[in-house]
Design a protein around this motif. Structure first.
Motif, mmCIF file in Angstrom:
data_model
loop_
_atom_site.group_PDB
_atom_site.id
_atom_site.type_symbol
_atom_site.label_atom_id
_atom_site.label_comp_id
_atom_site.label_asym_id
_atom_site.label_seq_id
_atom_site.Cartn_x
_atom_site.Cartn_y
_atom_site.Cartn_z
ATOM 1 N N MET A 73 0.626 -1.172 0.097
ATOM 2 C CA MET A 73 0.024 -0.006 0.033
ATOM 3 C C MET A 73 0.834 1.137 -0.214
ATOM 4 O O MET A 73 0.514 2.401 0.683
ATOM 5 C CB MET A 73 -0.709 0.098 1.238
ATOM 6 C CG MET A 73 -2.043 -1.174 1.140
ATOM 7 S SD MET A 73 -3.093 -0.953 0.160
ATOM 8 C CE MET A 73 -4.236 0.446 0.788
ATOM 9 N N GLY A 74 2.173 1.245 -0.584
ATOM 10 C CA GLY A 74 2.939 2.341 -0.549
ATOM 11 C C GLY A 74 2.533 3.256 -1.538
ATOM 12 O O GLY A 74 1.472 3.259 -2.335
ATOM 13 N N VAL A 75 3.453 4.350 -1.941
ATOM 14 C CA VAL A 75 3.392 5.331 -2.742
ATOM 15 C C VAL A 75 3.144 4.915 -4.271
ATOM 16 O O VAL A 75 2.159 5.130 -5.003
ATOM 17 C CB VAL A 75 4.259 6.338 -2.592
ATOM 18 C CG1 VAL A 75 4.012 7.499 -3.789
ATOM 19 C CG2 VAL A 75 4.393 6.920 -1.234
ATOM 20 N N GLY A 76 4.116 3.754 -4.305
ATOM 21 C CA GLY A 76 3.879 3.077 -5.858
ATOM 22 C C GLY A 76 2.488 2.472 -6.200
ATOM 23 O O GLY A 76 2.468 2.143 -7.107
ATOM 24 N N LYS A 77 2.000 2.026 -5.435
ATOM 25 C CA LYS A 77 0.647 1.165 -5.305
ATOM 26 C C LYS A 77 -0.582 2.200 -5.453
ATOM 27 O O LYS A 77 -1.607 1.444 -5.635
ATOM 28 C CB LYS A 77 0.594 0.074 -4.182
ATOM 29 C CG LYS A 77 1.807 -0.671 -4.244
ATOM 30 C CD LYS A 77 1.643 -1.918 -5.128
ATOM 31 C CE LYS A 77 2.940 -2.835 -5.225
ATOM 32 N NZ LYS A 77 2.924 -3.789 -6.136
ATOM 33 N N ARG A 78 -0.477 3.204 -4.967
ATOM 34 C CA ARG A 78 -1.674 4.325 -4.816
ATOM 35 C C ARG A 78 -1.984 4.647 -6.243
ATOM 36 O O ARG A 78 -1.404 5.136 -7.156
ATOM 37 C CB ARG A 78 -1.575 5.200 -4.058
ATOM 38 C CG ARG A 78 -1.066 4.808 -2.698
ATOM 39 C CD ARG A 78 -0.760 5.861 -1.621
ATOM 40 N NE ARG A 78 0.011 5.630 -0.360
ATOM 41 C CZ ARG A 78 0.457 6.335 0.302
ATOM 42 N NH1 ARG A 78 0.925 7.456 -0.210
ATOM 43 N NH2 ARG A 78 1.064 5.676 1.370
ATOM 44 N N LYS A 79 -3.299 4.715 -6.438
ATOM 45 C CA LYS A 79 -3.895 5.125 -7.473
ATOM 46 C C LYS A 79 -5.101 6.239 -7.448
ATOM 47 O O LYS A 79 -6.194 5.787 -6.538
ATOM 48 C CB LYS A 79 -4.753 4.061 -8.610
ATOM 49 C CG LYS A 79 -3.483 3.280 -9.207
ATOM 50 C CD LYS A 79 -3.910 2.057 -10.246
ATOM 51 C CE LYS A 79 -3.022 1.447 -10.692
ATOM 52 N NZ LYS A 79 -3.453 0.288 -11.743
ATOM 53 N N LYS A 82 -5.603 11.266 -2.764
ATOM 54 C CA LYS A 82 -6.011 10.716 -1.006
ATOM 55 C C LYS A 82 -7.544 11.008 -0.875
ATOM 56 O O LYS A 82 -8.056 9.908 -0.235
ATOM 57 C CB LYS A 82 -5.191 11.581 0.021
ATOM 58 C CG LYS A 82 -5.004 11.165 0.978
ATOM 59 C CD LYS A 82 -4.418 12.107 2.132
ATOM 60 C CE LYS A 82 -4.470 11.448 3.565
ATOM 61 N NZ LYS A 82 -3.812 12.544 4.550
ATOM 62 N N GLU A 83 -8.189 11.796 -1.298
ATOM 63 C CA GLU A 83 -9.781 12.279 -1.106
ATOM 64 C C GLU A 83 -10.374 11.355 -1.739
ATOM 65 O O GLU A 83 -11.629 10.828 -1.318
ATOM 66 C CB GLU A 83 -9.934 13.736 -1.458
ATOM 67 C CG GLU A 83 -11.438 14.021 -1.264
ATOM 68 C CD GLU A 83 -11.730 14.257 0.388
ATOM 69 O OE1 GLU A 83 -12.761 13.979 0.586
ATOM 70 O OE2 GLU A 83 -10.897 14.391 0.809
ATOM 71 N N ALA A 84 -9.923 11.044 -2.981
ATOM 72 C CA ALA A 84 -10.804 9.845 -3.773
ATOM 73 C C ALA A 84 -10.618 8.684 -3.257
ATOM 74 O O ALA A 84 -11.802 7.809 -3.280
ATOM 75 C CB ALA A 84 -10.334 9.881 -5.243
ATOM 76 N N ARG A 85 -9.479 8.195 -2.732
ATOM 77 C CA ARG A 85 -9.157 6.818 -2.440
ATOM 78 C C ARG A 85 -9.849 6.489 -0.964
ATOM 79 O O ARG A 85 -10.492 5.603 -0.768
ATOM 80 C CB ARG A 85 -7.693 6.388 -2.071
ATOM 81 C CG ARG A 85 -7.072 6.635 -3.500
ATOM 82 C CD ARG A 85 -5.515 6.283 -3.263
ATOM 83 N NE ARG A 85 -5.026 4.902 -3.038
ATOM 84 C CZ ARG A 85 -4.474 4.634 -2.032
ATOM 85 N NH1 ARG A 85 -4.057 5.553 -1.088
ATOM 86 N NH2 ARG A 85 -4.089 3.250 -1.829
ATOM 87 N N MET A 86 -9.870 7.541 0.003
ATOM 88 C CA MET A 86 -10.796 7.525 1.129
ATOM 89 C C MET A 86 -11.145 8.857 1.584
ATOM 90 O O MET A 86 -10.272 9.735 1.977
ATOM 91 C CB MET A 86 -9.737 7.073 2.485
ATOM 92 C CG MET A 86 -10.393 6.986 3.514
ATOM 93 S SD MET A 86 -11.854 5.931 3.685
ATOM 94 C CE MET A 86 -11.350 4.312 3.159
ATOM 95 N N PRO A 87 -12.462 9.114 1.347
ATOM 96 C CA PRO A 87 -12.820 10.657 1.597
ATOM 97 C C PRO A 87 -12.864 10.895 2.927
ATOM 98 O O PRO A 87 -13.113 10.013 3.966
ATOM 99 C CB PRO A 87 -14.273 10.612 1.085
ATOM 100 C CG PRO A 87 -14.444 9.386 0.017
ATOM 101 C CD PRO A 87 -13.438 8.352 0.468
#
Length: 426
Positions: A73-79, A82-87
């Motif tokens: 779940m590091g920086v390279g795995k995020r798409k 931040k708001e879109a992934r977890m409001p």
């Protein structure tokens, strides 16, 4: 065997892809052209229905479990942002539910005794609440910034690493000098936290999995194929491997400079996919050269043998054409007149005319023939002495000397034997 597959799929009630035909009994299966024969082959076990290929979810479950622990779940795995992934709204709702659930639980257990006043969807404490047996420290919200600053100076670390005992908050809050802070440090109420180590165990585990090919699917890739691993780098690596091998073989004298140059140029021309292919090519080339060398040696040997045989035949022909002086009759000269001897045995041995002309001949005894070996019969029938060279004369003399020596040795041995016999008799 399309027909057999179709009939078998109907009999087995499955798709053609799940039908397995025994490759060892292909001839027998190909003869079956009816449903009855196909059912018989199914009964014998030559045609089988394959099991359904299950799509295992074990790896997916393992990956989800790791993600729950915070892995992958590091920086390279995020798409996405931040708001879109977890409001933040969802986080706020979750936090409010947790806090209100705790307050309801405490009210039911009668740990706290107060009434809740709701206003605009916010829970507020009353102006005069009546708490149960909770300690006073539960409601003290002292920041103790001064104590933290003084402790960080005394402990020589940042404020974040300073730990203050929450059970002794009142005593620590009273300490407002460096002397009192040192005393509390000595008593163990203020402690310096250890450095938070950033563990690489999970990274190593992930790298090991990636070496096996895990977490490297289409969804994990970023950038084009050429950007991720340029073909130029792959080419350079392969060329270095092949050239290193060629240098090694040349130093070990497994290949000469000509073969080295040959394979070097072919490697540059993309003829060899990897090291194994190059090694096979070297072995094949060496065997071919060895065969060619053996064939050339055989041909040269055959040529030499043929030359020797040719020379031998020529010598035999020359010997046959030469005059035979060993005959007891030697021709002295041809008789030119009309009268003379005819049909004599010596005419057949005449080198000049082979018995076609009349000749005058004289008998010579057989033991006299060695004396005539240096003479040859001329085309006119006369005897002519040969001009011997120095080497021939030396050879003749040496032969005579050796014959004399052997004779003398034989005589000497006879004398010694006679002496020995006489001595034995005495």
């Amino acid at each position: 065997m399309k027909l057999q597959k179709r009939l078998a799929s109907e009999a087995l009630r499955c798709g053609k892809g799940r039908v397995w035909l025994d490759p060892n009994e292909a001839s027998e299966i190909s003869m079956a052209n009816s449903r009855h024969n196909i059912r018989k082959l199914i009964k014998d076990g030559l045609i089988v229905r394959k099991p359904v290929a299950m799509h295992s979810r074990a790896r997916v479950r393992k990956n989800h479990e790791a993600k729950r622990k915070g892995r992958h779940m590091g920086v390279g795995k995020r798409k996405g942002s931040k708001e879109a992934r977890m409001p933040t709204k969802i986080l706020w709702m979750r936090r409010q539910r947790v806090l209100r659930r705790l307050l309801r639980k405490y009210r039911q257990q009668k740990k706290i005794d107060f009434w809740l006043k709701r206003s605009s969807s916010q829970a507020q404490l009353p102006s005069k609440p009546h708490f149960g047996n909770l300690p006073k420290s539960f409601f003290t919200f002292t920041t103790m910034k001064l104590q933290k600053r003084l402790a960080s100076e005394a402990l020589r670390c940042g404020k974040g690493r300073v730990w203050l005992d929450p059970n002794e908050a009142s005593e620590i809050s009273m300490a407002n000098s460096r002397h009192n802070i040192r005393k509390l440090i000595k008593d163990g109420l203020i402690v310096r936290k250890p450095i938070a180590m950033h563990s690489r165990a999970r990274v190593r585990k992930n790298h090991e999995a990636k070496r096996k090919g895990r977490h490297m699917g289409v969804g994990k890739r970023k950038g084009s194929k050429e950007a991720r691993m340029p073909t130029k780098i792959l080419w350079m690596r392969r060329q270095r491997v092949l050239r290193r091998l060629l240098r090694k073989y040349r130093q070990q004298k497994k290949i000469d400079k000509h073969l080295y140059h040959f394979f070097y140029r072919h490697a540059k021309g993309n003829a060899y996919k990897n090291k194994r292919v190059l090694v096979e090519a070297i072995h094949n080339k060496k065997t071919e050269e060895a065969k060619a060398k053996a064939l050339s040696e055989q041909l040269t040997a055959k040529r030499e043998k043929a030359k020797a045989q040719k020379l031998k035949l020529e010598q035999k022909k020359a010997e046959k054409a030469a005059p035979q002086v060993s005959d007891p009759f030697v021709i002295i000269g041809h008789w030119r007149g009309s009268k003379g001897l005819t049909d004599s045995p010596a005419l057949a041995n005449c080198c000049a005319c082979r018995g076609t002309w009349q000749s005058l001949w004289l008998p010579v005894q057989a033991y006299c023939s060695p004396l005539l070996r240096n003479f040859v019969v001329t085309p006119t029938g006369w005897l002519r002495k040969l001009n011997m060279s120095r080497e021939q004369k030396k050879a003749e003399n040496s032969e005579q000397l050796t014959a004399k020596r052997e004779k003398a040795k034989a005589q000497k041995l006879k004398l010694e034997q006679k002496k020995a016999e006489k001595a034995a008799q005495k």
